[in-house]
Design an enzyme around this catalytic site. Structure first.
Site, PDB file in Angstrom:
ATOM      1  N   HIS A  13      63.283 -48.328  47.889  1.00  7.68           N
ATOM      2  CA  HIS A  13      63.328 -47.601  46.636  1.00  7.68           C
ATOM      3  C   HIS A  13      64.723 -47.169  48.253  1.00  7.68           C
ATOM      4  O   HIS A  13      65.088 -46.518  48.866  1.00  7.68           O
ATOM      5  CB  HIS A  13      64.034 -46.284  46.005  1.00  7.68           C
ATOM      6  N   HIS A  15      69.193 -46.915  49.237  1.00 11.07           N
ATOM      7  CA  HIS A  15      70.526 -46.613  49.425  1.00 11.07           C
ATOM      8  C   HIS A  15      71.339 -46.853  50.344  1.00 11.07           C
ATOM      9  O   HIS A  15      71.469 -46.567  51.181  1.00 11.07           O
ATOM     10  CB  HIS A  15      71.278 -44.912  48.356  1.00 11.07           C
ATOM     11  N   LYS A  99      67.682 -51.558  37.029  1.00 11.61           N
ATOM     12  CA  LYS A  99      67.464 -49.697  37.297  1.00 11.61           C
ATOM     13  C   LYS A  99      68.211 -49.273  36.303  1.00 11.61           C
ATOM     14  O   LYS A  99      69.542 -49.615  35.854  1.00 11.61           O
ATOM     15  CB  LYS A  99      68.121 -49.811  38.288  1.00 11.61           C
ATOM     16  N   HIS A 174      60.966 -42.683  42.291  1.00  7.67           N
ATOM     17  CA  HIS A 174      60.899 -40.914  43.523  1.00  7.67           C
ATOM     18  C   HIS A 174      60.605 -40.033  42.614  1.00  7.67           C
ATOM     19  O   HIS A 174      61.009 -38.907  42.187  1.00  7.67           O
ATOM     20  CB  HIS A 174      62.252 -40.368  43.800  1.00  7.67           C
ATOM     21  N   ASP A 247      64.050 -43.173  49.387  1.00  5.14           N
ATOM     22  CA  ASP A 247      65.264 -43.007  48.042  1.00  5.14           C
ATOM     23  C   ASP A 247      66.270 -42.239  50.026  1.00  5.14           C
ATOM     24  O   ASP A 247      67.406 -41.641  48.821  1.00  5.14           O
ATOM     25  CB  ASP A 247      65.408 -41.531  47.049  1.00  5.14           C
TER      26      ASP A 247
HETATM   27  C1  NCD Z   1      71.328 -40.803  44.904  1.00  4.81           C
HETATM   28  C2  NCD Z   1      72.507 -40.905  45.762  1.00  4.81           C
HETATM   29  O1  NCD Z   1      73.032 -41.135  46.392  1.00  4.81           O
HETATM   30  O2  NCD Z   1      72.951 -41.954  45.241  1.00  4.81           O
HETATM   31  N1  NCD Z   1      70.703 -39.684  45.638  1.00  4.81           N
HETATM   32  C3  NCD Z   1      69.583 -39.054  45.595  1.00  4.81           C
HETATM   33  O3  NCD Z   1      69.262 -37.804  45.354  1.00  4.81           O
HETATM   34  N2  NCD Z   1      68.717 -40.053  45.222  1.00  4.81           N
HETATM   35  C4  NCD Z   1      71.283 -41.288  43.480  1.00  4.81           C
HETATM   36  C5  NCD Z   1      69.616 -41.171  43.047  1.00  4.81           C
HETATM   37  O4  NCD Z   1      68.995 -42.264  43.594  1.00  4.81           O
HETATM   38  O5  NCD Z   1      69.200 -40.367  42.726  1.00  4.81           O
HETATM   39 ZN    ZN Z   2      68.019 -42.889  44.507  1.00 11.01          ZN
END
Ligand code: NCD
Ligand code: ZN
Length: 345
Positions: A13, A15, A99, A174, A247
């Site tokens: 996971h 970003h 997702k 998460h 995450d």
């Molecule tokens: C994530 C993001 O910033 O894209 N933020 C987070 O707090 N985890 C989005 C997500 O996974 O909820």
């Molecule tokens: Zn996330």
């Protein structure tokens, strides 16, 4: 000196964003992990196979020379997702999963799904073709307390959906609560869950330690101590349904330290070290490779990485902040503190 050798882990996971931010953060993940599931919540979101293929190419252009790393792409589900495009993208090897962001649940989720009832044909196609559904498991109704949103999602949305589609495979992303972990265990033959380092390391007091702490703010939000302890048990207990997913969610420092600060913890530079710290504290280093390198591939039907890496339990240096082109700076998890474990050659 404690040393641990294990198969190269994967991060289920992540970003990466786009542009300068992507160029800055991709090398941290690519150096530490063999593969990563890439979240599709860009602006605009990655909603088609063509967009995912183009995004994958932009990511690959940021992987440092000599580093072997595979991004696994996901489709951002909306009320208007075309099941045929998703299935064709999966067959073509572009989409690994899709997702579900409930609309307005988190960063860039405005285009998310307003009700699972609206995407039943898509979910049915996913069940039929074995495409995993990855959920941001929080209800969004304003009357539901932010600390209860995951448990309510598990009970009101996910459990009924699992009953409605008995062959749908689901990752509850998460997880942050006992209730999340219980639902996953109860359906472990077709469910998995990722667990972040911050939810293993901190309870919700960390948000207010001596003052307001924007870099501890993420969604789902940190929970009570009893949930942190339940997650540590899940991660370190050797159950195959729980696996590593950081995450890691970078936002510029000035956008986190703001009147309406962004949610997300940027953990990529220290992710493996942070998890190792937890497993060492729980005397469970023998369970680390399962969580970090075996359980995720098993869920996704992939072979584990062959390469081995070695980490040593000693203090390493972590940058106070990291420049993102000319746009601003990033503050990573453990910034300014010593890293608890370091990768050695
Ligand atoms: C994530 C993001 O910033 O894209 N933020 C987070 O707090 N985890 C989005 C997500 O996974 O909820
Ligand atoms: Zn996330």
């Amino acid at each position: 000196m404690t040393k641990l050798t294990f198969r190269r882990p994967d991060d289920w996971h992540v970003h990466f964003r786009d542009g300068d931010m992507m160029r800055t953060v991709v090398p941290f993940t690519a150096r530490a992990f063999g593969r990563a599931i890439i979240m599709p919540n860009l602006t605009p979101p990655v909603t088609t196979a063509a967009m995912a293929q183009a995004y994958r190419e932009r990511i690959m252009a940021c992987v440092p020379q000599g580093v072997s790393f595979t991004p696994l792409m996901t489709c951002y589900l909306t009320d208007h997702t075309d099941p045929a495009d998703l299935v064709a993208g999966h067959k073509a090897g572009i989409f690994t999963a899709a997702k579900l962001y409930p609309a307005h649940a988190t960063t860039n989720s405005a285009h998310g799904v307003t009700s699972v009832d609206h995407i039943m044909p898509v979910l049915e196609a996913m069940a039929e073709h074995g495409i995993p559904l990855l959920t941001h498991g929080e209800v969004t109704r304003q009357e539901v307390d932010i600390f209860d949103r995951e448990a309510r999602f598990a009970e009101e949305i996910l459990d009924p959906l699992l009953q409605r589609l008995p062959t749908l495979r689901v990752v509850m992303e998460h997880i942050t609560t006992e209730e999340g972990a219980s639902l996953v265990r109860a359906n472990k033959e077709r469910m998995g869950a990722t667990i972040t380092p911050q939810h293993l390391l901190y309870n919700r007091n960390a948000l207010f330690q001596g003052g307001l702490r924007p870099h501890m703010y993420c969604l789902p939000i940190l929970k009570r101590e009893k949930h942190r302890l339940a997650l540590r048990k899940a991660a370190t207990g050797g159950e195959p349904c729980f696996f590593l997913g950081t995450d890691t969610a970078p936002h510029l420092r000035h956008l986190k330290e703001a009147d309406c600060g962004c949610a997300g913890v940027f953990s990529a530079p220290v992710a493996v070290a942070a998890y190792l710290k937890v497993f060492a504290e729980e005397n469970a280093l023998d369970k680390f490779e399962g969580f970090a390198s075996l359980n995720g591939p098993r869920f996704y039907g992939l072979a584990p990485n062959e390469e081995r890496v070695t980490y040593e339990q000693r203090s390493g240096r972590i940058a106070e902040e990291i420049e993102v082109g000319t746009q601003g700076k990033l503050v990573a998890l453990f910034a300014g503190e010593p890293a608890p474990w370091v990768e050695v050659a």
